[in-house]
Scaffold this active site. Sequence first.
Site, short mmCIF file in Angstrom:
data_model
loop_
_atom_site.label_atom_id
_atom_site.label_comp_id
_atom_site.label_asym_id
_atom_site.label_seq_id
_atom_site.Cartn_x
_atom_site.Cartn_y
_atom_site.Cartn_z
N ASN A 163 -3.09 -1.99 10.17
CA ASN A 163 -4.83 -1.64 10.03
C ASN A 163 -5.17 -3.06 10.40
OD1 ASN A 163 -3.01 -2.50 7.25
ND2 ASN A 163 -4.66 -1.70 6.51
N GLU A 259 3.14 -5.50 0.87
CA GLU A 259 2.40 -5.00 -0.04
C GLU A 259 2.47 -4.02 0.78
OE1 GLU A 259 -0.66 -6.81 1.95
OE2 GLU A 259 -2.62 -4.67 1.20
N CYS A 293 -5.04 -0.92 2.40
CA CYS A 293 -4.59 -0.23 1.39
C CYS A 293 -5.59 -0.48 0.25
CB CYS A 293 -3.60 -1.12 1.48
SG CYS A 293 -3.61 -3.26 1.33
#
Length: 484
Positions: A163, A259, A293
């Site tokens: 992404n 992450e 996210c």
Amino acid sequence: MLFSNIKDGDTFRYLVNGKWEKSSSKDLIEVYNPSNGKILAKLQSLSKSDIDDVLKNSKISQKKWKNTPVNERADILMRAADLIVQNSELLSDLLSKEISKPKHLGMHEVMRTADLIRSTAEEGLKLHGEYLDGNSFYHASKKKKALVDREPLGIILAICPFNYPVNLSFSKVAPALISGNSVVLKPSTQGALSVLHVSELFIQAGLPPGVLNVVTGKSSSIGDYLCSHKDVNMIAFTGSTSVGKHIASIAGMKPLMMELGGKDGAIVLDDTDIDLAVKECVQGVYSYSGQRCTAVKRIILVDKIANVFVKKFVEETKKIKTGNPDEDVVVSHLINRDAADFVKSLIDDAVKNKAKLLLEGKRKDNLFSPVILDNVTNKCRIFYEEQFGPVAVIIRVKDDKEAVNVLNDSNYGLQASIFTNNLDKAFSIASQLEVGAVQINGKSDRGPDNFPFPCIKDSGIGVQGIKYSIESMTRLKSVVLNFK
Ligand code: G3H
């Protein structure tokens, strides 16, 4: 290695020792254009023996690199940042083709990354050790003094998601390089073309061969091998929680910076500026089709303002443009059909469990227009599961206390937002939220890239952010002077 004239189906090589090479396996993997399903390019599918060679080369290269003066390392990073800016049109075009990122968001990602690399170079120049005197401890000799310095860890394995291929790759690469590590970078297959291109720009900027090696291939063939390899000294990973947990289980004693997923909630209190809250939440939910996210994945409304908020939210959402990434849109194609099927399954489950479909997104293959679900409860999977798609989840609560409970009722702990005009209340609520960072009157957001980005619970381990990443990618080393 030309990236400016990519024709559908072109084959790209991987980067080792400053050269573009073919895999010994002779296997290729395909990159698709998510907007039309066509094959965009082919990448090398590396074998385990290719990985061994890459790591051997990274190890040798790091030894020289760590002794390169930090100002020379910083100059290279600065030149790479300039080249990224010069190539920004081409890079944002690649992002729109390979991950369907709308052009303006791709340009934002590229320019943000150039800024990040420059700041990292500057931060690296400030890196210094410290001097300690042992005389304040009763059992220590008065004659001990320590010189504490920072050393690179060695080889950093950076694994990056689709992404933000450019930003989430080079926010790992730049701090690793400035502090004297070498990097083995494994981009996601979707997103790899822009990563390979930026890597070439680092070579053009003067990065010595082997300091940055970029590998491509199937995670099923080389993923575990890389993560458990004895020559890798740290893993910096961004991706799903399930993959993050798997990596942690095979990494052994390697330090990890991860992450992972998120289910960020925005709490809207009854004393808020509703127009501001609506604007931020609309952007937070739908930007890049919710494939972030830190997207706002739950909107938690106290009853008193819920109806007013929802009315305005629906009006604003209807203005959002959906379509091809080369048009001026906010919502574009999800990365693949599986992602779209998953989003659909969450919507169907929510409706079955009495959530109200206020805006029914139209679906064509992997393109969804915005969806709004109201009255979502903990009976619905989407109350807990990360949608990673353009779906607003509205949860109504009776008061602030229930809002806090709902927000904390999650395995994830990335960020949260509080919308209120009462700062005392905002700080009091912020202190009760189980997340890495709280935004007051703004949507959740990782940037600016010099801020710390801490992740707790199933959202990750460690802290990213320029200074914090440099600290994570170095270790303290003391030399103790003993005087007679
Ligand atoms: O997808 C994960 C990213 O770290 C989110 O970054 O807050 O800049 O969109 P962002």
